[in-house]
Scaffold this active site. Sequence first.
Site, PDB file in Angstrom:
ATOM      1  N   GLY A  81       0.825  -1.146  -0.109  1.00  0.00           N
ATOM      2  CA  GLY A  81       0.195   0.072   0.276  1.00  0.00           C
ATOM      3  C   GLY A  81       0.864   1.362   0.024  1.00  0.00           C
ATOM      4  O   GLY A  81       2.250   1.162  -0.234  1.00  0.00           O
ATOM      5  N   GLY A  95       3.275   5.146   7.105  1.00  0.00           N
ATOM      6  CA  GLY A  95       2.232   5.367   8.014  1.00  0.00           C
ATOM      7  C   GLY A  95       2.034   4.075   9.195  1.00  0.00           C
ATOM      8  O   GLY A  95       1.619   4.511  10.328  1.00  0.00           O
ATOM      9  N   GLU A 102       9.783  -2.931   4.245  1.00  0.00           N
ATOM     10  CA  GLU A 102       8.789  -2.761   2.770  1.00  0.00           C
ATOM     11  C   GLU A 102       9.822  -2.570   1.576  1.00  0.00           C
ATOM     12  O   GLU A 102       9.760  -2.803   0.622  1.00  0.00           O
ATOM     13  CB  GLU A 102       7.593  -1.784   3.051  1.00  0.00           C
ATOM     14  CG  GLU A 102       6.651  -2.029   3.756  1.00  0.00           C
ATOM     15  CD  GLU A 102       5.785  -1.169   4.271  1.00  0.00           C
ATOM     16  OE1 GLU A 102       4.242  -1.263   4.369  1.00  0.00           O
ATOM     17  OE2 GLU A 102       5.922   0.180   4.159  1.00  0.00           O
TER      18      GLU A 102
HETATM   19  C1  5RP Z   1       3.055   0.847   6.271  1.00  0.00           C
HETATM   20  C2  5RP Z   1       2.678   1.460   4.977  1.00  0.00           C
HETATM   21  C3  5RP Z   1       1.337   1.227   4.573  1.00  0.00           C
HETATM   22  O1  5RP Z   1       1.335   0.713   3.275  1.00  0.00           O
HETATM   23  C4  5RP Z   1       0.626   2.822   4.397  1.00  0.00           C
HETATM   24  O2  5RP Z   1       0.853   3.089   5.426  1.00  0.00           O
HETATM   25  C5  5RP Z   1      -0.720   2.343   3.761  1.00  0.00           C
HETATM   26  O3  5RP Z   1      -1.614   1.922   4.582  1.00  0.00           O
HETATM   27  P1  5RP Z   1      -3.084   1.769   4.496  1.00  0.00           P
HETATM   28  O4  5RP Z   1      -3.210   0.748   3.519  1.00  0.00           O
HETATM   29  O5  5RP Z   1      -3.287   1.268   5.852  1.00  0.00           O
HETATM   30  O6  5RP Z   1      -3.701   3.040   4.275  1.00  0.00           O
HETATM   31  O7  5RP Z   1       3.479   2.247   4.206  1.00  0.00           O
HETATM   32  O8  5RP Z   1       4.306   1.319   6.827  1.00  0.00           O
END
Ligand code: 5RP
Length: 224
Positions: A81, A95, A102
Site C-alpha cells: 500500500g 504510516g 517494505e
Molecule cells: C506501512 C505502510 C502502508 O502501506 C501505508 O501506511 C498504507 O496503509 P493503509 O493501506 O492502511 O492506508 O507504508 O508502513
Amino acid sequence: MNGKLNASRLALGLIKDGMTIGIGSGSTVEVFLNLLGERIRNEGIVVYGIPSSYQAMLSAIKNGIKIVDLLEMEPEICIDGADQVDSRLNCIKGGGAAMTREKIIAFASKKVVIIVDESKLSEKLTIHVPVEVLPFAYGFVLRELSKICKPSLREGKGKVGPIITDNGNFILDCDFGVLENPEEVENKLKTIPGVIETGIFPSKIIDAVIVGNKKGARVIDRKI
Ligand code: 5RP
C-alpha cells in the site's frame, strides 16, 4: 473500504499458483491478503510470502501463505500500500512504521505493485515523510533533520513514549512541505548516520499503481 477492496481484487489476478510474493503492510494489504486467503482455500493454490512486518506476517499465516525468507526466495512480485502517490508514481509510505522492510522487499522484488484507494492520489507529495532512526543516534539525527525540515518524534497509541518499529528503532515524521524532488530529499536523508530508512519510495522502483474507488479499479503503469 470499497476502494481498497476493488484495488485488491484487481491485484489478486496477478498472483499465480506457486508464486513467491513480497508482502507490504497496512490495511489495504490486509484486505488483499484476506482475498488471497480465499483463493488459497478455494482453489488449493500455494503461495509463498516474505512479509514486511509482524502485522503482515500474522495476516499472511492466517490466510494460508507459506512464510519464507529472502535467503531462500526472490519475490516475483511485491504488493504494498502507500500513504500518498504523486502524478509520477513517487510514493510516501511508513504510516504503519513498516517502510524499512517494505523498501528492502520492494528492491528485492522483480515487480512492485502499489494498491491504494483514490484518496491517496495527489499531484505532488505533501504529507510528512517518516524516517526510521537508530535510537542511539536520535539526538544527532534530530539536529541534522531540523536544518532541512520540521521533524517530530512519532508517539505511540496505547503505549507511552515513542513508538518502536519492528526493527527496534524510532520514527521521526518530517515536514518538508511540498516535495518537489523526492529522490533528491531521499538521497540527502540517507547520508545522515543513524538514519536507517525513509518513507520516500521513488517512482523508479514502482512498476504500477492500482487505484480503487467505489465503482472499480484501474492500473497506472509507470511511464518513465
Ligand atoms: C506501512 C505502510 C502502508 O502501506 C501505508 O501506511 C498504507 O496503509 P493503509 O493501506 O492502511 O492506508 O507504508 O508502513
